[in-house]
Enzyme design. Structure first.
Site, PDB file in Angstrom:
ATOM      1  N   ARG B 268     -10.047   7.927   2.561  1.00  0.00           N
ATOM      2  CA  ARG B 268     -10.394   7.233   1.317  1.00  0.00           C
ATOM      3  C   ARG B 268     -11.571   6.304   1.599  1.00  0.00           C
ATOM      4  NH1 ARG B 268      -6.346   2.989   0.111  1.00  0.00           N
ATOM      5  NH2 ARG B 268      -8.022   1.604   0.682  1.00  0.00           N
ATOM      6  N   HIS B 272      -8.549   1.433  -2.832  1.00  0.00           N
ATOM      7  CA  HIS B 272      -7.389   2.131  -3.407  1.00  0.00           C
ATOM      8  C   HIS B 272      -7.578   2.251  -4.915  1.00  0.00           C
ATOM      9  CE1 HIS B 272      -3.325   3.338  -4.314  1.00  0.00           C
ATOM     10  NE2 HIS B 272      -3.220   2.314  -5.139  1.00  0.00           N
ATOM     11  N   TYR B 281      -8.561  -5.409   5.020  1.00  0.00           N
ATOM     12  CA  TYR B 281      -7.556  -4.878   5.947  1.00  0.00           C
ATOM     13  C   TYR B 281      -8.049  -3.722   6.811  1.00  0.00           C
ATOM     14  CZ  TYR B 281      -6.973  -1.758   1.895  1.00  0.00           C
ATOM     15  OH  TYR B 281      -7.198  -0.910   0.855  1.00  0.00           O
TER      16      TYR B 281
END
Lengths: 461, 372
Positions: B268, B272, B281
């Site tokens: 990805r 998100h 993160y």
């Protein structure tokens, strides 16, 4: 005929109610295109760049950098051509005639109210709950109306369709009463100083650099007073991963492969501080951040030229002495310590170096430092003084053989001509890889750095 | 940076743009032999279209036009390839990120934007498109798909002897969804009933902010084995692997072979959703690693090496601009549905409780009048 279109602050997360304007990427008069990044905002969740929804010419920035704006409030206006998508085709970007915008204040406000009340304004998508926050819906036919965030005192009142005439002067945040130049505002922001609480000593109530610094010193004195409550858990487990993991393995690698030797020297930095102050006030350095770190960096370049072995790399077969300086600066970021470096820093003028340092720290703070920025360093400085620490034993950045720590600079008793006087004193600490750098070279290097700090005029050498 | 890199991985198109079919993968390689130049161009065109759509929708969200956007950037090969591996009778149960699969089945992209704007709950008819509605609740669609596949078998639409009558089901989900009980239940039911279904897991390595290794102790393609669902791992950034492996197992499912799990290892590249900030993160270095394995880049390299000229790529870019403009115009022109629609489809017939609620809302809205 052209029209004025507004871009209202969207809810870029789910249910966010406000965001802070971090930086404008466009100015009044700029031509903007669809999806061009025009502003960076910071929400409770993240830094987000906003793309422009229309094509046109910016007529007004309706919120200042550093200002917190409610979701749904207009932040920018632009003249757009008739029928432009993103301007007229949607109710969330209401438009009005540019000619009307030029009218007198009261007439304009009335016209706006009229225009808006005739417009069918649908609920805004993604504008969260704040569209109604703070003021209740009152009008049966009209839309929920945004209130202008900024109401300049000139006749160029930003025209907010549907805003009741009274509300045009209703909301003026306290910060708007602050008179301060943009670099001073930025300084205040960097130091965490609230401009509305600073005592202004400048002409006509303008806040000066000294006012902000005074505010900052007060702030830092009280900074440590807010100690968090002891935690109820007996211990806290922080997963070792990502940047923290990388830091740990680099530190271990460094400490266990290179025999470290550290030396320290106290030095009178009064002249450096004066030099920094003069640079800050000089026209050449206007708008550039000048700190003792800059002089320190320049001092190290000078000392490296006189003691080249401290700027080298150990391989088991040979010692590679670099005739260039990729100058590493250890930067504390929210994600941990990283050491980006300025490539070929030794070739830079003082001004170029100042700009490079500022850019490096901005990039690091934004979390945008790339692996390339961190590769191929040759010598490093760590500025532990910003944390109020006098000195420390720095650990070498892997692959390098020298690192210097700049401690805090503060007034201390100092002996001059057998008398005790108050001087700005700091401690320079340095660590070297003893496989490469012998004690005499290490001492000479640190002495050279210290002598520049004591007398920056040596840089003219 | 890939998890357990030793596991076998079906890859035909390398990041350098070279196509190689190893002898042990000949069963899949056969499907590539049927492809014509037009198919390769179609793959590229649709992947580029998907990315362009993604970027435009992302901008629209940042302009307040969509409540949310869910980017699929980096996963185009897994989606376009597998989407074209699905047959003309087959049913597709997507999660919420399958914009590429939607493209391969002619879903009107504005319908997707309508849903993320909150204008409707998904504006296409699954009966006509065979592409079911986006499922926002994690993993539910895998159970829906399994139930549908069981029904297909009960209807006797598997291994009829006439390929034109057979049908199978494919369900899309992510690495995060595999940790949902729903997915394990689906594996079990599908295996026991020998249902005609392919489970297509796009492992994009991040379940919002949780790494895959926080979700599973074994490679995900092995997750079904204990239930009796065999699995295959593919390079999810290789459109040819996604196409061939999906097509083979959909064909097999239609002929009664039962369920199969495909794990497409991809990444990805984006957030998100637009509400997420991945820089908090994960490391930039990891993203750079995967950007160097971009699915579009490698297909472009392959096409150029095989004589496809700049004209084609210019055409694709031009078509992308056209599409972006159309999407903008259509989005800004969207109308909000009338408020009574909220109540319309709760019950099939008039219902006193709904009437009461609707009257309350009307009354409430009217209460804002005359106050000024």
């Amino acid at each position: 005929m052209s029209q004025i279109a507004y871009f209202n602050l969207p809810d870029v997360g789910e249910g966010l109610t406000e965001a802070e304007i971090v930086s404008w990427k466009v100015a009044v008069g700029d031509r903007v295109s669809v999806n061009q990044i025009i502003v960076e905002i910071e929400t409770a969740k993240s830094l987000v760049e906003l793309p422009c929804p229309f094509e046109g010419v910016v007529t007004e920035l309706l919120a200042q950098e550093g200002q917190t704006v409610e979701v749904g409030k207009p932040i920018i206006s632009a003249t757009v051509s008739d029928g432009a998508v993103g301007a007229v085709a949607t109710a969330s970007l209401p438009t009005i005639d540019a000619e009307v915008a030029q009218s007198a204040h009261q007439a304009v406000a009335d016209a706006a109210a009229t225009v808006a009340s005739e417009e069918v304004m649908k609920p805004l998508v993604g504008y969260g709950v704040a569209a109604t926050a703070g003021h209740s819906r009152r009008r049966a036919r009209g839309p929920i109306t945004p209130v202008p965030v900024v109401a300049p005192s000139t006749s160029a009142i930003p025209l907010i369709p549907g805003a009741p005439a009274t509300s045009l002067i209703a909301v003026v945040p306290a910060e708007l009463n602050v008179i301060a130049k943009p670099p001073i505002r930025k300084l205040a922001k960097d130091l965490g100083v609230d401009l509305t609480k600073v005592k202004a000593t400048g002409y006509a109530g303008e806040i000066t650099r000294e006012d902000v610094l005074a505010g900052a010193q007060q702030a830092s004195v009280f900074k440590n007073l807010s100690t968090p409550e002891p935690k109820s858990e007996r211990e806290e487990r922080i997963p070792v991963k990502g940047v923290r993991k990388a830091i740990a393995s680099a530190m271990v690698r460094s400490a266990f492969t290179a025999p470290h030797v550290s030396i320290f020297v106290d030095v009178d930095a009064t002249r450096t501080m004066e030099y920094v102050k003069r640079l800050k006030n000089s026209a050449d350095f206007a708008g550039v951040k000048v700190t003792p770190l800059l002089i320190m960096a320049k001092a190290m370049m000078w000392a490296v030229r006189r003691n080249p072995t401290v700027n080298s790399t150990w391989t088991d077969e040979e010692i590679i002495v670099h005739n260039f300086v990729n100058f590493g600066i250890a930067a504390a970021t929210p994600r941990g310590l990283i050491v980006p470096n300025i490539k070929d820093a030794d070739k830079m003028s003082l001004l170029e170096l100042a700009k490079a340092i500022e850019q490096l720290s901005n990039t690091a703070r934004e979390g945008k430092t790339t692996p390339a920025d961190m590769a191929d360093g040759t010598i490093t400085i760590t500025n532990i003084g910003v944390f109020g620490v006098d000195t420390g034993t720095p650990i070498l950045n892997p692959g390098e053989v020298g690192i210097v720590a700049l401690g805090s600079i503060r007034p201390k008793p100092w002996v001059v001509d057998n008398e005790i006087v108050i001087r700005q004193v700091t401690t320079i600490g340095a660590t070297f890889d003893h496989r490469v750098v012998d004690g005499d070279v290490a001492s000479r290097f640190v002495q050279d750095v210290a002598s520049v700090i004591e007398e920056p005029a040596l840089l003219l050498d | 940076m890939t998890i357990d890199a030793e596991s076998p991985l079906v890859q035909f198109l390398s990041p350098d743009g070279e196509v190689r079919v190893p002898a042990n993968l000949a069963q899949y390689g056969e499907y590539l032999r049927e492809l014509t130049e037009q198919d390769y161009l179609k793959f590229y065109r649709d992947m580029a279209r998907c990315r362009r759509f993604d970027n435009e929708a992302n901008a629209l969200q940042r302009q307040g036009q969509l409540g949310l956007w869910i980017p699929a950037i980096g996963q185009e090969a897994a989606q376009i390839g597998s989407g074209y591996g699905v047959g003309a009778n087959d049913h597709i149960f997507p999660s919420y990120r399958e914009h590429g699969v939607a493209i391969t089945h002619d879903i009107d992209l504005i319908s997707i934007l309508k849903m993320l704007r909150g204008v409707n709950h998904g504006g296409w008819n699954p009966d006509e498109t065979r592409f079911h509605l986006y499922a926002i609740v994690l993993g539910t669609q895998v159970l829906h798909a399994t139930g549908y596949a069981m029904g297909v078998k009960f209807d006797g639409k598997v291994a009829t002897g006439n390929k034109a009558d057979d049908l199978a089901v494919i369900s899309y989900f992510g690495d995060g969804a595999t940790a949902e009980g729903d997915v394990s239940e689906a594996f079990l039911f599908a295996a026991i009933n020998q249902s005609p279904i392919v489970f297509f897991c796009q492992n994009n390595q991040w379940a919002i902010s949780s790494r895959t290794d926080a979700q599973t102790k074994v490679p995900l393609y092995q997750r079904g084995e204990g239930f009796g669902v065999p699995g295959t791992r593919i390079d999810g950034n290789d459109v040819l692997a996604a196409y061939a492996v999906t097509k083979k197992h959909m064909d097999d499912a239609r002929e009664g072979a039962g369920p199969h799990l495909i794990e497409a290892l991809t990444y990805r590249i984006g957030a998100h959703t637009t509400s997420d900030d991945p820089t908090k993160y994960r490391d930039e270095a990891e993203v750079e690693y995967w950007k160097a394995r971009d699915p579009l880049d490698r297909l472009e390299k392959f096409l150029r090496r095989n004589g496809i000229g700049q004209d084609f790529f210019d055409d694709v870019a031009h078509a992308g601009e056209e599409m972006s403009r159309e999407i903008r115009e259509a989005t800004f022109a969207l109308q909000n549905p009338p408020v009574e629609n909220m109540f319309k489809h709760v019950y099939s017939q008039q219902h006193p409780l709904i009437d009461e609620q609707m009257a309350w809302l009307e009354n409430y809205e009217a209460s804002f009048g005359g106050d000024e």
